[in-house]
Design a protein around this motif. Structure first.
Motif, PDB file in Angstrom:
ATOM      1  N   ASP A 315      63.971  40.515  63.249  1.00 11.10           N
ATOM      2  CA  ASP A 315      64.303  39.903  62.088  1.00 11.10           C
ATOM      3  C   ASP A 315      64.038  38.383  62.579  1.00 11.10           C
ATOM      4  O   ASP A 315      63.347  37.913  61.229  1.00 11.10           O
ATOM      5  CB  ASP A 315      65.379  40.093  61.849  1.00 11.10           C
ATOM      6  N   ARG A 316      64.539  38.079  63.234  1.00  6.71           N
ATOM      7  CA  ARG A 316      64.336  36.451  64.126  1.00  6.71           C
ATOM      8  C   ARG A 316      62.766  35.949  64.043  1.00  6.71           C
ATOM      9  O   ARG A 316      62.403  35.047  63.462  1.00  6.71           O
ATOM     10  CB  ARG A 316      64.974  36.436  64.945  1.00  6.71           C
ATOM     11  N   ASN A 317      61.867  37.287  64.388  1.00  9.34           N
ATOM     12  CA  ASN A 317      60.793  36.612  64.130  1.00  9.34           C
ATOM     13  C   ASN A 317      59.868  36.753  62.985  1.00  9.34           C
ATOM     14  O   ASN A 317      58.984  36.274  63.065  1.00  9.34           O
ATOM     15  CB  ASN A 317      59.811  37.253  65.828  1.00  9.34           C
ATOM     16  N   ALA A 318      60.229  37.578  62.419  1.00  8.98           N
ATOM     17  CA  ALA A 318      59.425  37.536  60.751  1.00  8.98           C
ATOM     18  C   ALA A 318      60.092  36.672  60.532  1.00  8.98           C
ATOM     19  O   ALA A 318      58.944  35.441  59.792  1.00  8.98           O
ATOM     20  CB  ALA A 318      59.711  39.308  60.869  1.00  8.98           C
ATOM     21  N   LYS A 319      60.562  36.076  60.483  1.00 10.02           N
ATOM     22  CA  LYS A 319      61.482  35.700  59.322  1.00 10.02           C
ATOM     23  C   LYS A 319      60.249  33.698  59.896  1.00 10.02           C
ATOM     24  O   LYS A 319      59.945  33.165  59.134  1.00 10.02           O
ATOM     25  CB  LYS A 319      62.590  34.654  59.777  1.00 10.02           C
ATOM     26  N   SER A 320      60.576  33.112  61.279  1.00 11.06           N
ATOM     27  CA  SER A 320      59.697  32.464  61.986  1.00 11.06           C
ATOM     28  C   SER A 320      58.337  32.632  61.309  1.00 11.06           C
ATOM     29  O   SER A 320      57.527  31.240  61.471  1.00 11.06           O
ATOM     30  CB  SER A 320      59.827  32.707  63.033  1.00 11.06           C
ATOM     31  N   GLN A 321      57.844  33.857  61.479  1.00  8.38           N
ATOM     32  CA  GLN A 321      56.130  33.806  61.232  1.00  8.38           C
ATOM     33  C   GLN A 321      55.910  33.606  60.040  1.00  8.38           C
ATOM     34  O   GLN A 321      55.067  32.844  59.217  1.00  8.38           O
ATOM     35  CB  GLN A 321      55.778  34.969  61.449  1.00  8.38           C
ATOM     36  N   ALA A 322      56.982  33.714  59.294  1.00  5.33           N
ATOM     37  CA  ALA A 322      56.978  33.543  57.457  1.00  5.33           C
ATOM     38  C   ALA A 322      57.234  31.942  57.077  1.00  5.33           C
ATOM     39  O   ALA A 322      56.193  31.733  56.413  1.00  5.33           O
ATOM     40  CB  ALA A 322      57.954  34.353  56.563  1.00  5.33           C
ATOM     41  N   GLN A 323      58.224  31.411  57.945  1.00  2.00           N
ATOM     42  CA  GLN A 323      58.080  29.946  58.137  1.00  2.00           C
ATOM     43  C   GLN A 323      56.719  29.543  58.172  1.00  2.00           C
ATOM     44  O   GLN A 323      56.317  28.265  57.678  1.00  2.00           O
ATOM     45  CB  GLN A 323      59.090  29.512  58.647  1.00  2.00           C
ATOM     46  N   LEU A 324      56.024  30.134  59.337  1.00  4.61           N
ATOM     47  CA  LEU A 324      54.610  29.690  60.240  1.00  4.61           C
ATOM     48  C   LEU A 324      53.620  29.398  58.776  1.00  4.61           C
ATOM     49  O   LEU A 324      53.029  28.049  58.839  1.00  4.61           O
ATOM     50  CB  LEU A 324      54.019  30.103  60.986  1.00  4.61           C
ATOM     51  N   ILE A 325      53.694  30.478  58.054  1.00  2.00           N
ATOM     52  CA  ILE A 325      52.685  30.884  56.951  1.00  2.00           C
ATOM     53  C   ILE A 325      52.830  29.446  56.329  1.00  2.00           C
ATOM     54  O   ILE A 325      52.059  29.156  55.255  1.00  2.00           O
ATOM     55  CB  ILE A 325      52.791  31.849  56.590  1.00  2.00           C
ATOM     56  N   GLU A 326      54.276  29.529  55.740  1.00  2.00           N
ATOM     57  CA  GLU A 326      54.860  28.420  54.397  1.00  2.00           C
ATOM     58  C   GLU A 326      54.369  27.205  54.725  1.00  2.00           C
ATOM     59  O   GLU A 326      53.876  26.483  53.965  1.00  2.00           O
ATOM     60  CB  GLU A 326      56.380  28.790  54.677  1.00  2.00           C
ATOM     61  N   ASP A 327      54.462  26.964  56.296  1.00  2.00           N
ATOM     62  CA  ASP A 327      54.053  25.601  56.417  1.00  2.00           C
ATOM     63  C   ASP A 327      52.719  24.806  56.006  1.00  2.00           C
ATOM     64  O   ASP A 327      51.878  24.542  56.123  1.00  2.00           O
ATOM     65  CB  ASP A 327      54.445  25.100  58.159  1.00  2.00           C
ATOM     66  N   ILE A 328      51.998  26.622  56.701  1.00  2.00           N
ATOM     67  CA  ILE A 328      50.201  26.187  56.805  1.00  2.00           C
ATOM     68  C   ILE A 328      50.208  26.362  54.575  1.00  2.00           C
ATOM     69  O   ILE A 328      49.160  25.382  54.512  1.00  2.00           O
ATOM     70  CB  ILE A 328      49.495  27.274  57.275  1.00  2.00           C
ATOM     71  N   LEU A 329      50.663  26.732  54.825  1.00  2.00           N
ATOM     72  CA  LEU A 329      50.501  26.810  52.552  1.00  2.00           C
ATOM     73  C   LEU A 329      51.322  25.455  52.421  1.00  2.00           C
ATOM     74  O   LEU A 329      50.472  24.875  51.065  1.00  2.00           O
ATOM     75  CB  LEU A 329      51.216  27.975  52.142  1.00  2.00           C
ATOM     76  N   ASP A 330      52.001  25.381  52.225  1.00  2.00           N
ATOM     77  CA  ASP A 330      52.404  23.544  51.843  1.00  2.00           C
ATOM     78  C   ASP A 330      51.461  22.977  52.298  1.00  2.00           C
ATOM     79  O   ASP A 330      50.777  21.532  51.930  1.00  2.00           O
ATOM     80  CB  ASP A 330      53.221  23.350  52.930  1.00  2.00           C
TER      81      ASP A 330
END
Length: 657
Positions: A315-330
């Motif tokens: 769960d923690r690593n999936a959320k970390s990966q989602a945050q990375l993707i969100e940063d790229i999209l931002d």
């Protein structure tokens, strides 16, 4: 002759005298050496060797005929041709040479006797040429000398040495009485680069004789016309030279700009390559943990405690990966200018507390003391509370990341004149003076090597700066250097009124927007007996969605394509449709458009579930006919809440976007 007075009036001024006195007003220059005195240093320019030799034979021949001394220092070809001309005029050169009246020397050989490191050495010149002048003088009244050594230096491109040699001849005339005839071919002065050197040559001589194209003009009027034409050509040449210089300067400036642009492009390309390598590393790292623990879970050999740890890690690593993707999209939204804010009154204290709650666990794990100081008079601003929370979270998370165990991170909110100021300081590793100016640049990291101690994409601070600037504020970083901590200071406009004004709630364009979904959810409604059709071409996503919804006691049917979904809808009447947007053949936009055109299906609410999460993707989905938009990776509770709320209202309550 008519002269204008200073006041602009004209008067007649009659010059009395004989007609020949009027020649004093003839300003056309003399064109030969015959009017020169016995100690002058003049220069003759020539276009053809024949003109030079004719002029030179008269100069030297007159000296020999008059019993004066004659010295010639010239090239072998010119010496030989000169002797032929002199002998053709009846001069006995053999006798003149025998009695020392006429001395003829080779220019190159004589030049070599006093040249040192490409320049004439004064003492050697005085000794070599002075001795020759003395030998030719030998009691004679006058000496006439011709020197072609300067022309040899000029032909070699050694212009400074040629002018220096002219100066040494002038110095020699102070101790020896002689007249000097120098000559330069005009083709040695072609081009704008010779404008100044030609001026230097002319300045080194007492008289200048123009080349034959002017000297051949015997009529005064013709010479004046020639002068006017030469003046016009000179002006034209000067203008052309100026234009060429300007063009050359512009070309040079363009080259400099091109070099700078190329260097910046190469730097950007290197940063891009480093960024892509970092993205690959940062996305693969959580995947490694997710895949590893997934494999262990499938083995069935884990005890309950280890299984709980596995689930927590995944769960923690999936959320970390989602945050990375969100940063790229931002960053993509920033670059394209499509990052939008939902503006409203913001309580900064609430924003900071929420951000602190998110990072408290990380701070506790490192034994870092988190201290928050709030000024009650500086709490409110106008902005997007979610984005401001993202800003504070990013700065505090960075401070914790770069602060060693047992350190301190302080968040201070205070009033600064008419602004609200937020300072995030730490006792961490600090920022080097070299990197500090680039701290907010995209894709910049102080350490992008494979041995770096901290992860991340180097995007967070660039997003922070852009978000704060969109709020009309500013952010800057300070650090005393490596190992001395850092401080980030945000300044935002204070809200005019601390208490948000009450506004009339307007009905949104879409009753099923994500904003309304959050407001409509009380405790989560049960999905028991709710019929759901899930459409997704990714079998893993389809399976997890079906399993997740079935676990909530929903009745689920699945389809992998739009065509398959339409076939299912012929016999299955769902309460809610959940569809991916990217489908093979016919996409989700086309599917919802077709459903909204069918009388028996147009009222079925639909959720767009997609990994395309740009603002324009959301707007397009709602405009096409979807009632809600849920981005991937999906939070189970968010999707369950959306389905529960869409399944609840009566059909006549729906509005299409």
């Amino acid at each position: 002759m008519i002269n204008p007075n200073h006041d602009g009036n004209c008067v007649s001024e009659i010059i009395q005298g004989k007609h020949d006195e009027v020649s004093l007003w003839n300003f056309a220059p003399q064109v030969d050496w015959r009017g020169m005195s016995g100690s002058e240093h003049f220069v003759q320019f020539y276009e053809a060797d024949g003109f030079l030799l004719n002029s030179l034979s008269g100069f030297i021949g007159t000296a020999i005929n008059s019993g004066d001394g004659a010295l010639v220092v010239a090239t072998g070809a010119h010496r030989e041709s000169l002797d032929e001309l002199l002998q053709a005029n009846g001069l006995d050169l053999i006798s003149a040479k025998a009695r020392g009246q006429y001395v003829s020397l080779d220019a190159a050989e004589t030049l070599s006797k006093f040249m040192v490191d490409g320049s004439p050495e004064p003492r050697r010149f005085t000794k070599v040429i002075g001795n020759v002048i003395e030998s030719v003088t030998d009691g004679r009244n006058c000496v006439r000398a011709f020197g072609e050594m300067v022309a040899l230096l000029w032909a070699e491109g050694n212009y400074a040495a040629a002018i220096r040699l002219e100066e040494l001849w002038n110095d020699l005339q102070k101790n020896h009485s002689f007249s000097l005839f120098c000559a330069y071919p005009m083709n040695g002065f072609s081009g704008e680069k010779f404008v100044e050197p030609l001026t230097g040559v002319c300045s080194a001589h007492s008289r200048v004789i123009p080349a034959e194209s002017y000297a051949d003009l015997v009529n005064h009027d013709d010479r004046v016309r020639a002068i006017i034409q030469l003046q016009q050509k000179a002006k034209t040449l000067q203008a052309e030279i100026k234009q060429r210089k300007e063009a050359q300067e512009e070309l040079q400036a363009s080259l400099v700009r091109e070099q700078i642009a190329r260097a910046e492009a190469e730097s950007a390309n290197r940063m891009k390559d480093e960024f892509l390598a970092t993205v690959s590393h940062e996305l693969r790292t959580p995947l490694n943990a997710i895949m590893g623990w997934s494999h262990m879970l499938r083995s069935g050999r884990l005890d309950q405690a280890t299984m709980a740890r596995a689930f927590e890690t995944i769960d923690r690593n999936a959320k970390s990966q989602a945050q990375l993707i969100e940063d790229i999209l931002d960053v993509s939204r920033v670059v394209t200018g499509r990052l939008q804010l939902n503006m409203g009154p913001v309580d900064v204290a609430s924003v900071i507390n929420s951000a602190i709650d998110s990072v408290q666990l990380a701070a506790d794990s490192k034994g870092i003391h988190l201290e928050v100081t709030l000024d009650p008079s500086a709490r409110h601003t106008l902005g997007d509370s979610n984005r401001l929370q993202q800003v504070v979270w990013n700065l505090v998370a960075n401070a914790i990341k770069f602060t060693p165990s047992g350190g301190k991170v302080e968040v201070r909110v205070e009033r600064a004149d008419a602004a609200l100021q937020v300072c995030v300081s730490d006792t961490g590793q600090g920022i080097s003076a070299e990197f500090l100016p680039f701290i907010f640049d995209r894709f910049r990291q102080a350490d992008s090597t494979s041995t770096r101690a901290h992860g991340g994409l180097g995007l967070g601070l660039s997003i922070v700066r852009h978000l704060i600037e969109l709020h009309g504020g500013s952010v800057h970083a300070d650090s005393a250097g490596l190992g001395k901590g850092a401080m980030f200071t945000i300044r935002l406009p204070l809200a005019v009124d601390k208490k948000p004004a009450k506004t009339r709630k307007e009905r949104p364009e879409n009753a099923w927007s994500p904003e309304n979904a959050q407001r409509l959810v009380e405790p989560l409604n049960s999905l028991e007996d709710v019929r759901v059709l899930v459409v997704d071409d990714d079998q893993d996503s389809l399976q997890i969605l079906a399993t997740m919804l079935s676990a909530e006691r929903a009745k689920v049917q699945t389809a992998a394509t739009a065509a398959e979904a339409l076939q299912v809808l012929e016999w299955y009447k769902p309460d809610v449709i959940v569809s991916d947007l990217a489908l093979p053949g016919e996409d989700g936009y086309s599917l919802i458009s077709r459903l909204r055109a069918m009388d028996n299906l147009k009222h079925i609410p639909a959720v767009a579930l997609t990994a395309y999460v740009r603002v324009e993707d959301r707007s397009r989905a709602l405009s096409a006919g979807f009632n809600m938009f849920v981005p991937k990776p999906v939070e189970p509770n968010e999707l369950i809440a959306a389905i529960a709320n869409l399944a609840g209202p009566e059909p006549d309550q729906f509005e299409q976007a």
